[in-house]
Design an enzyme around this catalytic site. Sequence first.
Site, PDB file in Angstrom:
ATOM      1  N   HIS A 295       0.830  -1.213   0.000  1.00 20.67           N
ATOM      2  CA  HIS A 295       0.000   0.000   0.000  1.00 20.67           C
ATOM      3  C   HIS A 295       0.863   1.262   0.000  1.00 20.67           C
ATOM      4  O   HIS A 295       0.695   2.141  -0.857  1.00 20.67           O
ATOM      5  CB  HIS A 295      -0.921  -0.021   1.223  1.00 20.67           C
ATOM      6  CG  HIS A 295      -1.826   1.155   1.331  1.00 20.67           C
ATOM      7  ND1 HIS A 295      -3.120   1.141   0.855  1.00 20.67           N
ATOM      8  CD2 HIS A 295      -1.640   2.398   1.846  1.00 20.67           C
ATOM      9  CE1 HIS A 295      -3.684   2.312   1.081  1.00 20.67           C
ATOM     10  NE2 HIS A 295      -2.807   3.099   1.682  1.00 20.67           N
ATOM     11  N   GLU A 296       1.786   1.347   0.932  1.00 17.11           N
ATOM     12  CA  GLU A 296       2.607   2.573   1.033  1.00 17.11           C
ATOM     13  C   GLU A 296       3.492   2.707  -0.202  1.00 17.11           C
ATOM     14  O   GLU A 296       3.678   3.807  -0.720  1.00 17.11           O
ATOM     15  CB  GLU A 296       3.443   2.566   2.309  1.00 17.11           C
ATOM     16  CG  GLU A 296       2.652   2.372   3.604  1.00 17.11           C
ATOM     17  CD  GLU A 296       1.434   3.261   3.744  1.00 17.11           C
ATOM     18  OE1 GLU A 296       1.428   4.381   3.208  1.00 17.11           O
ATOM     19  OE2 GLU A 296       0.450   2.818   4.389  1.00 17.11           O
TER      20      GLU A 296
HETATM   21  N1  ARG Z   1      -1.787   7.987   4.127  1.00 14.37           N
HETATM   22  C1  ARG Z   1      -1.627   6.994   5.166  1.00 14.37           C
HETATM   23  C2  ARG Z   1      -2.007   5.682   4.535  1.00 14.37           C
HETATM   24  O1  ARG Z   1      -3.102   5.411   4.199  1.00 14.37           O
HETATM   25  C3  ARG Z   1      -2.452   7.250   6.370  1.00 14.37           C
HETATM   26  C4  ARG Z   1      -2.061   8.450   7.146  1.00 14.37           C
HETATM   27  C5  ARG Z   1      -3.102   8.847   8.063  1.00 14.37           C
HETATM   28  N2  ARG Z   1      -2.641   9.783   9.008  1.00 14.37           N
HETATM   29  C6  ARG Z   1      -3.433  10.470   9.797  1.00 14.37           C
HETATM   30  N3  ARG Z   1      -2.905  11.254  10.657  1.00 14.37           N
HETATM   31  N4  ARG Z   1      -4.715  10.425   9.754  1.00 14.37           N
HETATM   32  O2  ARG Z   1      -1.214   4.881   4.261  1.00 14.37           O
HETATM   33 ZN    ZN Z   2      -2.950   5.062   2.097  1.00 19.99          ZN
END
Ligand code: ARG
Ligand code: ZN
Length: 878
Positions: A295-296
Site C-alpha cells: 500500500h505505502e
Molecule cells: N496515508 C496513510 C495511509 O493510508 C495514512 C495516514 C493517516 N494519518 C493520519 N494522521 N490520519 O497509508
Molecule cells: Zn494510504
Amino acid sequence: PTIYRKDYTPPSYWVRTVEMGFDLDPSATRVATRMTLARNPASSEQAVVLHGEELELVQIRLNGTNLSKRDYKLADGILRIPTKAEDITLEIETLIRPDKNTSLMGLYVSNGNFFTQCEAEGFRKITYFPDRPDVMAQYTVMLRGDKKKYPVLLSNGNLIEQGDLGDGRHYALWEDPFKKPSYLFALVAGQLVCQERTERLKSGRKALLQVWVEEGNLDKTQHAMDSLVNSIHWDEERYGLELDLDRFMIVAVGDFNMGAMENKGLNIFNTKFVLANPRIATDTDYANIEAVVGHEYFHNWTGNRVTCRDWFQLSLKEGLTVFRDQEFSADMIGTDSGRAVKRIDDVRVLRQAQFPEDAGPMAHPVRPDSFVEISNFYTVTIYEKGAEVVRMYQTLLGRDGFRKGMDLYFERHDGRAVECDDFRAAMMDANGRDLTQFERWYSQAGTPRVKVTTSYDAAQKTYDITLAQSCPPTPGQAKKLPFHIPVAVGLLDGQGKDMPLSLNGHSGQPETLVLELTATQQTFRFTNVAEKPVPSLLRNFSAPVVLEYDYSDEDLAFLMAHDSDAFNRWEAGQRLATRRLLALTETAQQAGSTLSVDVALSDSLRASLNDQSLDPAFRETVLTLPAETVIAEQMEVIDPQAIHTARRFLRLSLAQDLRKDFSAIYKANQTDGAYSPDAASSGKRALKNLALSYLAELDDADAHTLAQAQYDAANNMTDRMASLAALANSQAPGKAAALAKFYSDFELEPLVIDKWFSLQAMARTTDVAAVRTLMKHPAFSIKNPNRARSLIFSFCNGNPSRFHAADGSGYAFWAEQVIALDAINPQVAARLARSLDRWRKYAPALQAKMRTALQQVADTAKLSKDTREVVTKSLAAN
Ligand code: ARG
Ligand code: ZN
C-alpha cells in the site's frame, strides 16, 4: 468550524523551494526554514497565508528583512503576511518541543528517537507553511544532532552529504528531487539499524532498499523487505510504474497513530506492519505486512506523483491505493481460490465496518462535502468503499480498459494535485465511455439496496431478472438519485453448471455477465434459457450494495455446492447462516425459550468442510459464521446479548453435529516442519485452528487437552495464539497458567504483549472489571496507541456482549477512556469515540445509558475538535 468542499480557493502563493535546517533536541528543536514563493495569479488574496500550530515563532524575514508583529497577523493557527509581491523569499525560525508531543502529529519522540507524521495537517506543527496538498515544492533538508544519541539521520529523497560538526554533533543533507506537498515530508533521527539490498529495476536502474528498525529487531525485517521487492516488481508489471528514486526506505516506529505513512522515499510504519518472524507474528500479521508495505509503496505513484487537490479528495489516493494493494495481495497468492479468499476477507471488512459507518451518524460520501477535522475522515468509507468504487471501474471497463484509464490518468496529471473527477474523466476518456452517472458513488453516502425478482417463462424459454435500487437517507442527504451499479450474474442449470447466456437476443456471451443497473428499476431478459435456472447474483461482489433476493434454503445449499463463482459459494453459506442466526436471536429474546436449529445448515457446512476439491483456506471462510456486528446490522433493534447467545448456540450445535469431522480435519491439516507463511500452509493452519475453535466450544476435557497440546508444541505464533484463545475462552484448568507463561515468554516483545492484552479483552469472561484490572498491569500504557488499542479498543469494539452490559458499566468505562485519551492523543481518542456511533439502533434502556455516556464526553470542557466532532455528530438529531 466546519470546512466545506465548495469553499475551495486556490492558494495565494505557490512555494517553489523549501530549505530546512533542524537542530534536533527533544526539548527544544530549532527549525530554520527558507522558502521561495511565487504569486498565484488565480488568487485574489493579497497576502501570504501560512498555517502553524503549537509553534514558538522565533523570527520571520521577508526578502531578508526582519518582520515585526505589525507586519503580519497571527490568529487561530493562521499567519497572514499582507503583500502583493510576485516573488518572495521567506525565512522562518521556530522552536518546537518533540518530547512533549503526545499527539504523534508533527515531530515527536518515540523511545528516544525522532519521527514525523505530517498527513494530513502535521507539518504545521513543525513550521509555518501553506500546509495544503495543492502546494507542491522541492525540499532540501539539513539535519543536525548529537552523534551518539542520533547516529542515523534520514529524510526524503537522496543523501547529498554528511559529516562531523566537531562539537559532538554531526549532520546529514537530504534532497528530494520531486516536488511534493508538505504532508509527504518526513524525518527520522536516532539509534536505528537497517537491512538493505540493491534491487535492479525494470529499466535496468538500480535502487537501494532499506528497512530500518531498533537494534534487536533486525531478525524481524526479512518479510517486509521481501514484500517491498515484490511490490516494486508488481507495479512494474501490472501498471508499468517504476520506482523513481535511487533510495527507498522503510522505518518502523512503536508509537504511531495509524498503520503507516507513504512519505516520499521514507515510509514510516507502525512496527505492527513491519516486524515479523515465526516466533512473534501470525499468518494474519504476515499478510497484513505484505498488504501495508505494498500500500505505502504504491502510493509513490497514486498519492505522491499524482496527489490530492484538497482533503475532500482523499479517496482519490486512498481508495485507489487500497484497490491496488488488494490486487497485489491477490496476485501474490496467485490461485483463483486464493483470490476468492482475499476477496472474501475484503468484503468482510466492508460489511463489518463500512456498512455500519454508512448507516450511522458519521456516514459520509467517498468524497465528503464537509468536515470539522480531516483526521476523522481516514475512514473505512474513504479507504474500503473507495476501493470498491475503483474496482467497479475495472468491472465495467475490463482489466485492459482500466489500465488504459490509469495510463491516461498519469499522462494527464503526473506532478499535479487533482480531484476524484479527474480520475473518472481519465477512465471515461481512455475508454470512450460515458460514466457521468457513476459520479454519484462519490457524492452520495449510504449503502444502496438492490432488490432482485426473477421470472421464468417455460414456453418462451425466457428468464427475466428485475433489479430495483434504493438507498436509505444519510445525514444531510434525504433523497438519493439512482447509482450506476454493475451487477455480475450467472445462471446455474439443474446440474449446477453455468448456462450459456444470451441477453436481449445476443448469444455467445460469457458465463458471467455484468448487468448495468442505472435506473431505479430495470428488467434484463435472457433468452434460450432451457430450464428454470438458479441465479448467481452479484458475483465476486461486483458492487458495494446489499443484494436482496428471495432464495429458498434449497437454492442456497445448491449454490454453496455448485456455484463456479467461489465468492458466491461462500456468500450462499453466509446467507443461510445469517437466516438461522437471525431466527435464533429472535428466539433468544423470548424469556424462557429453548434454542434449536435444523440439520440443513450443518449438512451443507459438513459438505463444504470435507470437500477436498476446495482449498483449506476457502473452507475456513465457509465455516466461519457471520460476525456479531454483521448480524446486528440486519436487525431493526440490536440486542447484543441475544445475538451473542444465538451465535454461541449455533457454534456449539455445529461443534456437536460435526465433532468427528472437525477432529478429522484437525488431524489432516497439520503443517509439519519449518514454519512458512505461504498461502497453502497458512490456509491449512486456518482450517485446523477453525476446527480447534469449534471443538473448544464443547469445553470438555478432550478439547482442553487438544488446545493445551497445541500450545505446548507450537513452533509459530499462529498456532500459539489459536490455542491460547481456545484456552482463554474455556474452563480449562490450565488457562491461567497458559496466559501467565505466554506473558513471561514474550515479555520483551511489545507486539506480542499487545496480542496478550487483546486476546483477554475479547475473551467471553472478560467484563469491565477485568479490563480495569488489566489496565493496572505494569505493561499497560494508555500513551502507546498500539497498547491502548490492544486493550481498550479490543474490549469496546471486539467484545460486544460484555461492552453492552445491561448496567451501562461498559459505556461509563468508554466515556472515561475517551476523555483520558483525548488529553493525550486526540486522533486516538476520536477513534474510540466512534464506538457508540450506532447507539440509536439499540433498545431504549441501552440507548439511554449510551446517550448519557456520549453526553458526558460532550460536556467535557477541554475537548479536541477531533473528539468533539464525533460526539456532536453522534448526538445530533437524525
Ligand atoms: N496515508 C496513510 C495511509 O493510508 C495514512 C495516514 C493517516 N494519518 C493520519 N494522521 N490520519 O497509508
Ligand atoms: Zn494510504
